[in-house]
Design a protein around this motif. Structure first.
Motif, PDB file in Angstrom:
ATOM      1  N   ASP A 241      -8.591  13.348 -11.474  1.00  0.00           N
ATOM      2  CA  ASP A 241      -9.679  12.291 -10.912  1.00  0.00           C
ATOM      3  C   ASP A 241      -9.158  10.992 -11.026  1.00  0.00           C
ATOM      4  O   ASP A 241      -9.424  10.166 -10.065  1.00  0.00           O
ATOM      5  N   THR A 242      -8.491  10.753 -12.271  1.00  0.00           N
ATOM      6  CA  THR A 242      -7.823   9.248 -12.556  1.00  0.00           C
ATOM      7  C   THR A 242      -7.138   8.732 -11.786  1.00  0.00           C
ATOM      8  O   THR A 242      -6.739   7.558 -11.617  1.00  0.00           O
ATOM      9  N   ILE A 243      -6.376   9.801 -10.937  1.00  0.00           N
ATOM     10  CA  ILE A 243      -5.464   9.087  -9.911  1.00  0.00           C
ATOM     11  C   ILE A 243      -6.095   9.316  -8.589  1.00  0.00           C
ATOM     12  O   ILE A 243      -6.097   8.427  -7.457  1.00  0.00           O
ATOM     13  N   THR A 244      -6.697  10.697  -8.224  1.00  0.00           N
ATOM     14  CA  THR A 244      -7.070  10.998  -6.848  1.00  0.00           C
ATOM     15  C   THR A 244      -8.460  10.015  -6.438  1.00  0.00           C
ATOM     16  O   THR A 244      -8.224   9.620  -5.230  1.00  0.00           O
ATOM     17  N   LEU A 245      -9.231   9.785  -7.297  1.00  0.00           N
ATOM     18  CA  LEU A 245     -10.506   8.860  -6.737  1.00  0.00           C
ATOM     19  C   LEU A 245     -10.024   7.406  -6.324  1.00  0.00           C
ATOM     20  O   LEU A 245     -10.294   7.081  -5.561  1.00  0.00           O
ATOM     21  N   PRO A 246      -9.251   6.923  -7.587  1.00  0.00           N
ATOM     22  CA  PRO A 246      -8.828   5.419  -7.139  1.00  0.00           C
ATOM     23  C   PRO A 246      -7.800   5.531  -5.944  1.00  0.00           C
ATOM     24  O   PRO A 246      -7.982   4.509  -5.169  1.00  0.00           O
ATOM     25  N   LEU A 247      -7.023   6.555  -5.587  1.00  0.00           N
ATOM     26  CA  LEU A 247      -6.353   6.616  -4.423  1.00  0.00           C
ATOM     27  C   LEU A 247      -7.303   6.632  -3.186  1.00  0.00           C
ATOM     28  O   LEU A 247      -6.978   5.980  -2.125  1.00  0.00           O
ATOM     29  N   LEU A 248      -8.275   7.399  -3.153  1.00  0.00           N
ATOM     30  CA  LEU A 248      -9.359   7.483  -2.000  1.00  0.00           C
ATOM     31  C   LEU A 248      -9.886   6.091  -1.829  1.00  0.00           C
ATOM     32  O   LEU A 248      -9.907   5.653  -0.802  1.00  0.00           O
ATOM     33  N   TRP A 249     -10.342   5.447  -2.823  1.00  0.00           N
ATOM     34  CA  TRP A 249     -10.871   4.170  -2.653  1.00  0.00           C
ATOM     35  C   TRP A 249      -9.762   3.277  -2.230  1.00  0.00           C
ATOM     36  O   TRP A 249     -10.187   2.404  -1.292  1.00  0.00           O
ATOM     37  N   GLY A 250      -8.640   3.474  -2.906  1.00  0.00           N
ATOM     38  CA  GLY A 250      -7.508   2.231  -2.355  1.00  0.00           C
ATOM     39  C   GLY A 250      -7.188   2.388  -0.894  1.00  0.00           C
ATOM     40  O   GLY A 250      -6.874   1.644   0.033  1.00  0.00           O
ATOM     41  N   GLY A 251      -7.251   3.739  -0.296  1.00  0.00           N
ATOM     42  CA  GLY A 251      -7.034   3.818   1.173  1.00  0.00           C
ATOM     43  C   GLY A 251      -8.200   2.998   2.078  1.00  0.00           C
ATOM     44  O   GLY A 251      -7.739   2.497   3.028  1.00  0.00           O
TER      45      GLY A 251
ATOM     46  N   VAL B  58       3.192  11.989   2.399  1.00  0.00           N
ATOM     47  CA  VAL B  58       4.434  11.012   2.418  1.00  0.00           C
ATOM     48  C   VAL B  58       5.068  10.838   3.977  1.00  0.00           C
ATOM     49  O   VAL B  58       5.504   9.897   4.623  1.00  0.00           O
ATOM     50  N   ILE B  59       5.494  12.339   4.455  1.00  0.00           N
ATOM     51  CA  ILE B  59       6.182  12.332   5.479  1.00  0.00           C
ATOM     52  C   ILE B  59       5.232  11.936   6.601  1.00  0.00           C
ATOM     53  O   ILE B  59       5.691  11.241   7.472  1.00  0.00           O
TER      54      ILE B  59
ATOM     55  N   GLY C 143       0.716  -1.046   0.065  1.00  0.00           N
ATOM     56  CA  GLY C 143      -0.051  -0.009  -0.232  1.00  0.00           C
ATOM     57  C   GLY C 143       0.629   1.375   0.078  1.00  0.00           C
ATOM     58  O   GLY C 143       0.532   2.258  -0.555  1.00  0.00           O
ATOM     59  N   ALA C 144       2.066   1.303   0.920  1.00  0.00           N
ATOM     60  CA  ALA C 144       2.692   2.487   0.947  1.00  0.00           C
ATOM     61  C   ALA C 144       3.580   2.762  -0.681  1.00  0.00           C
ATOM     62  O   ALA C 144       3.564   3.917  -0.890  1.00  0.00           O
ATOM     63  N   ILE C 145       3.833   1.748  -1.135  1.00  0.00           N
ATOM     64  CA  ILE C 145       4.557   1.822  -2.379  1.00  0.00           C
ATOM     65  C   ILE C 145       3.520   2.485  -3.286  1.00  0.00           C
ATOM     66  O   ILE C 145       3.830   3.417  -4.266  1.00  0.00           O
ATOM     67  N   LEU C 146       2.404   1.754  -3.677  1.00  0.00           N
ATOM     68  CA  LEU C 146       1.400   2.354  -4.404  1.00  0.00           C
ATOM     69  C   LEU C 146       0.828   3.775  -4.073  1.00  0.00           C
ATOM     70  O   LEU C 146       0.867   4.694  -4.930  1.00  0.00           O
ATOM     71  N   PHE C 147       0.712   4.142  -2.687  1.00  0.00           N
ATOM     72  CA  PHE C 147       0.494   5.586  -2.184  1.00  0.00           C
ATOM     73  C   PHE C 147       1.779   6.317  -2.880  1.00  0.00           C
ATOM     74  O   PHE C 147       1.434   7.543  -3.326  1.00  0.00           O
ATOM     75  N   ILE C 148       2.929   5.998  -2.692  1.00  0.00           N
ATOM     76  CA  ILE C 148       3.995   6.849  -2.872  1.00  0.00           C
ATOM     77  C   ILE C 148       4.094   7.238  -4.533  1.00  0.00           C
ATOM     78  O   ILE C 148       4.451   8.423  -5.019  1.00  0.00           O
ATOM     79  N   TRP C 149       3.812   6.117  -5.343  1.00  0.00           N
ATOM     80  CA  TRP C 149       3.763   6.396  -6.836  1.00  0.00           C
ATOM     81  C   TRP C 149       2.736   7.581  -7.111  1.00  0.00           C
ATOM     82  O   TRP C 149       2.989   8.222  -8.116  1.00  0.00           O
ATOM     83  N   SER C 150       1.659   7.460  -6.536  1.00  0.00           N
ATOM     84  CA  SER C 150       0.481   8.073  -6.785  1.00  0.00           C
ATOM     85  C   SER C 150       0.906   9.482  -6.507  1.00  0.00           C
ATOM     86  O   SER C 150       0.629  10.588  -7.026  1.00  0.00           O
ATOM     87  N   MET C 151       1.508   9.892  -5.163  1.00  0.00           N
ATOM     88  CA  MET C 151       2.056  11.041  -4.839  1.00  0.00           C
ATOM     89  C   MET C 151       2.926  11.824  -5.689  1.00  0.00           C
ATOM     90  O   MET C 151       2.851  12.982  -5.865  1.00  0.00           O
ATOM     91  N   ILE C 152       3.874  10.756  -6.416  1.00  0.00           N
ATOM     92  CA  ILE C 152       4.957  11.511  -7.456  1.00  0.00           C
ATOM     93  C   ILE C 152       4.307  11.944  -8.444  1.00  0.00           C
ATOM     94  O   ILE C 152       4.712  13.230  -9.158  1.00  0.00           O
ATOM     95  N   ALA C 153       3.351  11.212  -9.106  1.00  0.00           N
ATOM     96  CA  ALA C 153       2.850  11.374 -10.136  1.00  0.00           C
ATOM     97  C   ALA C 153       1.907  12.784 -10.085  1.00  0.00           C
ATOM     98  O   ALA C 153       1.827  13.685 -10.900  1.00  0.00           O
TER      99      ALA C 153
END
Length: 284
Positions: free
Chosen positions: A154-164, A267-268, A131-141
């Protein structure tokens, strides 16, 4: 092989870091192409509303066409696309026309690789690391896209929300009620600031993508981390903004994207949020 990976944290971290380098190369594609894909879709929708045929254009996706030099059209070969190494061997220039290649490309690859390796070492083999790795990749993009375009897709932020929320079904980073409340609180807090600022000044101080990003951060880390994330992002944003004004003579009326600072703070907080919060509470 799996036993060797699970029993050796160093090997697991190395393999994840290597994967991170490769993903960093792909993230460069996402950062460059995704906003252009969005803009093309908007133009096509506008053409349809006007009753016009969408303009004929070369198909564009995250996979096709192959990466090429924007100056001369030279297609990047596999040997020219090795993370970091190829850029250094080529001297940071296209092999065909010698046009300079931005150093941000290897920087994104290096940061992605290092943070991926660190997440693997920090959480160890398991769902927490994934999860942390997927989270970090999303943050960088999101950070790079927002810097370039002031979009938070939205194609990144919304899946990120549901992923959390998905990862926290099993309490990976926080309990599910805290994640749900965190997502709602994250969205509504910036939404409230947005409307208060707009009603007071008649201007829009931030975009809706910022609301969704903070909602996603709340879904991953719970409502308890939101005060720290908002404080850190504000401090980082204010510091960078002042430096830009002083060092580059940037006008104060030029908007500065807030998403990169939210992402950095997120990330911090993912790694050191509890320690920082506990330290702050001891001070007061």
């Amino acid at each position: 092989m799996l036993d060797a990976i699970t029993s050796s944290p160093a090997l697991f971290s190395f393999l994840c870091g290597t994967l991170g380098l490769l993903v960093g190369s792909f993230l460069n594609v996402v950062i460059y192409r995704l906003p252009r894909m969005m803009e093309r879709e908007w133009h096509n929708q506008c053409a349809e509303l006007r009753g016009e045929e969408p303009p004929e254009q070369e198909p564009l996706s995250l996979i096709k066409p192959r990466s090429r030099c924007p100056q001369c059209g030279h297609q990047i070969t596999a040997l020219e696309n090795i993370p970091i190494v190829s850029w250094m061997i080529l001297g940071g220039r296209c092999s065909a026309c010698r046009t300079a290649i931005s150093p941000r490309y290897p920087a994104v690859e290096a940061v992605t690789g290092l943070l991926t390796a660190f997440a693997a070492a920090y959480f160890g083999f398991g769902w927490g690391a994934l999860g942390a790795i997927l989270f970090i990749w999303s943050m960088i993009a999101l950070t790079c896209i927002d810097f370039d375009t002031k979009y938070l897709p939205d194609t990144i932020t919304l899946p990120l929300l549901w992923g959390g929320l998905l990862f926290n079904l099993f309490g990976t980073y926080t309990d599910l009620p805290s994640a749900v409340v965190g997502s709602m609180t994250g969205y509504l807090s910036l939404w409230s600031v947005y409307w208060a600022f707009k009603l007071a000044t008649g201007k829009e101080g931030m975009g809706y993508g910022d609301f969704k990003l903070l909602a996603a951060l709340g879904a991953w880390q719970g409502w308890q981390m939101l005060p720290l994330i908002i404080l850190l992002s504000s401090l980082i944003g204010a510091t960078v903004g002042i430096l830009l004004i002083v060092l580059t003579k940037r006008g104060r009326d030029i908007p500065i994207p807030f998403g990169p600072y939210l992402a950095t703070a997120g990330v911090i907080a993912l790694f050191w949020g509890k320690e920082l919060t506990a330290h702050y509470l001891r001070l007061i």
